[in-house]
Design a protein around this motif. Structure first.
Motif, PDB file in Angstrom:
ATOM      1  N   GLY A  81       0.841  -1.194   0.000  1.00 27.52           N
ATOM      2  CA  GLY A  81       0.000   0.000   0.000  1.00 27.52           C
ATOM      3  C   GLY A  81       0.870   1.235   0.000  1.00 27.52           C
ATOM      4  O   GLY A  81       2.028   1.200  -0.412  1.00 27.52           O
ATOM      5  N   ALA A  82       0.311   2.342   0.498  1.00 30.05           N
ATOM      6  CA  ALA A  82       1.038   3.605   0.485  1.00 30.05           C
ATOM      7  C   ALA A  82       2.334   3.525   1.280  1.00 30.05           C
ATOM      8  O   ALA A  82       3.324   4.185   0.949  1.00 30.05           O
ATOM      9  CB  ALA A  82       0.151   4.720   1.028  1.00 30.05           C
ATOM     10  N   TYR A  83       2.354   2.697   2.341  1.00 32.12           N
ATOM     11  CA  TYR A  83       3.524   2.618   3.212  1.00 32.12           C
ATOM     12  C   TYR A  83       4.258   1.289   3.095  1.00 32.12           C
ATOM     13  O   TYR A  83       5.467   1.239   3.296  1.00 32.12           O
ATOM     14  CB  TYR A  83       3.101   2.837   4.672  1.00 32.12           C
ATOM     15  CG  TYR A  83       2.584   4.222   4.947  1.00 32.12           C
ATOM     16  CD1 TYR A  83       3.433   5.245   5.340  1.00 32.12           C
ATOM     17  CD2 TYR A  83       1.230   4.519   4.791  1.00 32.12           C
ATOM     18  CE1 TYR A  83       2.961   6.522   5.582  1.00 32.12           C
ATOM     19  CE2 TYR A  83       0.747   5.791   5.025  1.00 32.12           C
ATOM     20  CZ  TYR A  83       1.614   6.796   5.421  1.00 32.12           C
ATOM     21  OH  TYR A  83       1.141   8.059   5.655  1.00 32.12           O
ATOM     22  N   LEU A  84       3.544   0.210   2.817  1.00 34.81           N
ATOM     23  CA  LEU A  84       4.152  -1.118   2.821  1.00 34.81           C
ATOM     24  C   LEU A  84       4.525  -1.581   1.422  1.00 34.81           C
ATOM     25  O   LEU A  84       3.817  -1.314   0.449  1.00 34.81           O
ATOM     26  CB  LEU A  84       3.194  -2.149   3.434  1.00 34.81           C
ATOM     27  CG  LEU A  84       2.833  -1.979   4.914  1.00 34.81           C
ATOM     28  CD1 LEU A  84       1.898  -3.094   5.339  1.00 34.81           C
ATOM     29  CD2 LEU A  84       4.075  -1.940   5.780  1.00 34.81           C
ATOM     30  N   PHE A  85       5.645  -2.288   1.324  1.00 36.19           N
ATOM     31  CA  PHE A  85       6.047  -3.012   0.121  1.00 36.19           C
ATOM     32  C   PHE A  85       6.071  -4.478   0.491  1.00 36.19           C
ATOM     33  O   PHE A  85       6.954  -4.951   1.202  1.00 36.19           O
ATOM     34  CB  PHE A  85       7.417  -2.526  -0.345  1.00 36.19           C
ATOM     35  CG  PHE A  85       8.006  -3.329  -1.480  1.00 36.19           C
ATOM     36  CD1 PHE A  85       7.228  -3.730  -2.559  1.00 36.19           C
ATOM     37  CD2 PHE A  85       9.354  -3.659  -1.478  1.00 36.19           C
ATOM     38  CE1 PHE A  85       7.779  -4.461  -3.601  1.00 36.19           C
ATOM     39  CE2 PHE A  85       9.922  -4.388  -2.525  1.00 36.19           C
ATOM     40  CZ  PHE A  85       9.126  -4.791  -3.583  1.00 36.19           C
ATOM     41  N   MET A  86       5.042  -5.229   0.055  1.00 39.67           N
ATOM     42  CA  MET A  86       4.884  -6.634   0.404  1.00 39.67           C
ATOM     43  C   MET A  86       4.763  -7.444  -0.889  1.00 39.67           C
ATOM     44  O   MET A  86       3.662  -7.832  -1.303  1.00 39.67           O
ATOM     45  CB  MET A  86       3.646  -6.835   1.289  1.00 39.67           C
ATOM     46  CG  MET A  86       3.642  -5.993   2.551  1.00 39.67           C
ATOM     47  SD  MET A  86       4.899  -6.493   3.740  1.00 39.67           S
ATOM     48  CE  MET A  86       4.233  -8.055   4.299  1.00 39.67           C
ATOM     49  N   PRO A  87       5.874  -7.696  -1.580  1.00 40.48           N
ATOM     50  CA  PRO A  87       5.804  -8.385  -2.873  1.00 40.48           C
ATOM     51  C   PRO A  87       5.397  -9.845  -2.733  1.00 40.48           C
ATOM     52  O   PRO A  87       5.569 -10.467  -1.684  1.00 40.48           O
ATOM     53  CB  PRO A  87       7.240  -8.259  -3.398  1.00 40.48           C
ATOM     54  CG  PRO A  87       8.075  -8.158  -2.159  1.00 40.48           C
ATOM     55  CD  PRO A  87       7.243  -7.391  -1.167  1.00 40.48           C
ATOM     56  N   ASP A  88       4.852 -10.383  -3.816  1.00 39.65           N
ATOM     57  CA  ASP A  88       4.417 -11.783  -3.827  1.00 39.65           C
ATOM     58  C   ASP A  88       5.537 -12.733  -4.238  1.00 39.65           C
ATOM     59  O   ASP A  88       5.302 -13.909  -4.472  1.00 39.65           O
ATOM     60  CB  ASP A  88       3.220 -11.954  -4.768  1.00 39.65           C
ATOM     61  CG  ASP A  88       3.529 -11.522  -6.193  1.00 39.65           C
ATOM     62  OD1 ASP A  88       4.634 -10.999  -6.438  1.00 39.65           O
ATOM     63  OD2 ASP A  88       2.658 -11.686  -7.070  1.00 39.65           O
ATOM     64  N   GLY A  89       6.740 -12.231  -4.297  1.00 36.70           N
ATOM     65  CA  GLY A  89       7.897 -13.047  -4.656  1.00 36.70           C
ATOM     66  C   GLY A  89       8.928 -12.203  -5.361  1.00 36.70           C
ATOM     67  O   GLY A  89       8.773 -10.972  -5.484  1.00 36.70           O
ATOM     68  N   PRO A  90      10.004 -12.817  -5.817  1.00 39.06           N
ATOM     69  CA  PRO A  90      11.030 -12.052  -6.554  1.00 39.06           C
ATOM     70  C   PRO A  90      10.438 -11.366  -7.778  1.00 39.06           C
ATOM     71  O   PRO A  90       9.444 -11.818  -8.353  1.00 39.06           O
ATOM     72  CB  PRO A  90      12.039 -13.131  -6.956  1.00 39.06           C
ATOM     73  CG  PRO A  90      11.818 -14.256  -5.994  1.00 39.06           C
ATOM     74  CD  PRO A  90      10.358 -14.239  -5.673  1.00 39.06           C
ATOM     75  N   GLY A  91      11.066 -10.258  -8.174  1.00 39.82           N
ATOM     76  CA  GLY A  91      10.601  -9.536  -9.347  1.00 39.82           C
ATOM     77  C   GLY A  91      10.715 -10.369 -10.610  1.00 39.82           C
ATOM     78  O   GLY A  91      11.645 -11.159 -10.780  1.00 39.82           O
ATOM     79  N   LYS A  92       9.763 -10.201 -11.504  1.00 37.80           N
ATOM     80  CA  LYS A  92       9.757 -10.902 -12.785  1.00 37.80           C
ATOM     81  C   LYS A  92      10.132  -9.908 -13.880  1.00 37.80           C
ATOM     82  O   LYS A  92       9.676  -8.763 -13.870  1.00 37.80           O
ATOM     83  CB  LYS A  92       8.380 -11.504 -13.066  1.00 37.80           C
ATOM     84  CG  LYS A  92       7.902 -12.481 -12.007  1.00 37.80           C
ATOM     85  CD  LYS A  92       6.497 -12.962 -12.308  1.00 37.80           C
ATOM     86  CE  LYS A  92       5.982 -13.916 -11.244  1.00 37.80           C
ATOM     87  NZ  LYS A  92       5.845 -13.267  -9.915  1.00 37.80           N
TER      88      LYS A  92
END
Length: 241
Positions: A81-92
């Motif tokens: 969201g505006a404050y959190l970076f919660m990726p679903d895994g490594p970048g593709k």
């Protein structure tokens, strides 16, 4: 009168041309190419993406492969969201599909422009005797307004043959450089750090630097890599403010 030469790849459309800019080379196919000035030679692939930089004073060629990375967000629990970076895994790697490539080579400045629906990527090489001729200027204009880009975060990654290991450097408010270390035991987001104006990786022979025009987030996901976040479009509130 001497004017810039213009080449356009992956296009059949004839642009509007007037004298003396009436010799534009149009090609429906693309091929690898390079640009150079007094200090450096930059090599590009057929999609207009930087592949390597050669410094002319010592003839050292450094791999510097630019790719764009895409991160999604977690399906459950806390989401980006505006404050959190919660990726679903490594970048593709976000592939480019036969982009329009415009190459302009002039006496004062040369540039490569790559155009896709979601990005306009420009690399500029100045023919200057000063320090602005010793590097490349990169501009990225990201458009994440289409529905297919919901909950997407885009970064630019430079992959090189610099043996940096798990160490990289970012600045602190533009005043001093801080040594960072990548920890494999930590989640992806924990290895991102503020990059207010500069970041670099290095080994005993080579240093690869990125100087930013605005504060970004940055990391080194692997030895020889330097990555900066560019833009994000998130569809939920992370309830942090």
């Amino acid at each position: 009168m001497s004017v810039a030469t213009v080449k356009i790849f992956n296009s059949n459309a004839q642009p509007f041309q007037v004298i003396p800019f009436d010799a534009v080379e149009i090609s429906s196919a693309a091929s690898d190419f390079s640009m150079s000035n007094t200090y450096v030679t930059a090599d590009f692939d057929a999609n207009g993406m930087l592949q390597a930089i050669t410094t002319k004073d010592d003839a050292v060629k450094t791999e510097a492969k630019i790719e764009f990375m895409e991160y999604g967000t977690k399906a459950r629990g806390d989401k980006s969201g505006a404050y959190l970076f919660m990726p679903d895994g490594p970048g593709k790697v976000k592939k480019l599909s036969s982009p329009l490539v415009r190459i302009v080579e002039g006496k004062l400045r040369s540039s490569v422009t790559v155009v896709q629906k979601w990005i306009t990527h420009i690399v500029i090489l100045n023919s200057s005797p000063g320090v602005d001729g010793t590097g490349l200027m990169i501009e990225n204009d990201i458009d994440l307004t289409s529905d297919g880009m919901n909950n997407r975060e885009i970064s630019m990654r430079v992959s090189s043959n610099v043996g940096s290991g798990d160490v990289f450097f970012t600045d602190l408010n533009g005043f001093q450089m801080i040594r960072r270390k990548r920890y494999a035991k930590l989640p992806i987001q924990a290895n991102f750090y503020p990059l207010p104006s500069m970041g670099y990786i290095q080994d005993s022979k080579t240093r690869l630097s990125i100087i930013s025009g605005q504060p970004l987030g940055g990391t080194s996901a692997a030895s020889g890599q330097l990555e900066v976040m560019l833009d994000r479009r998130l569809m939920q509130d992370d309830n942090r403010g």
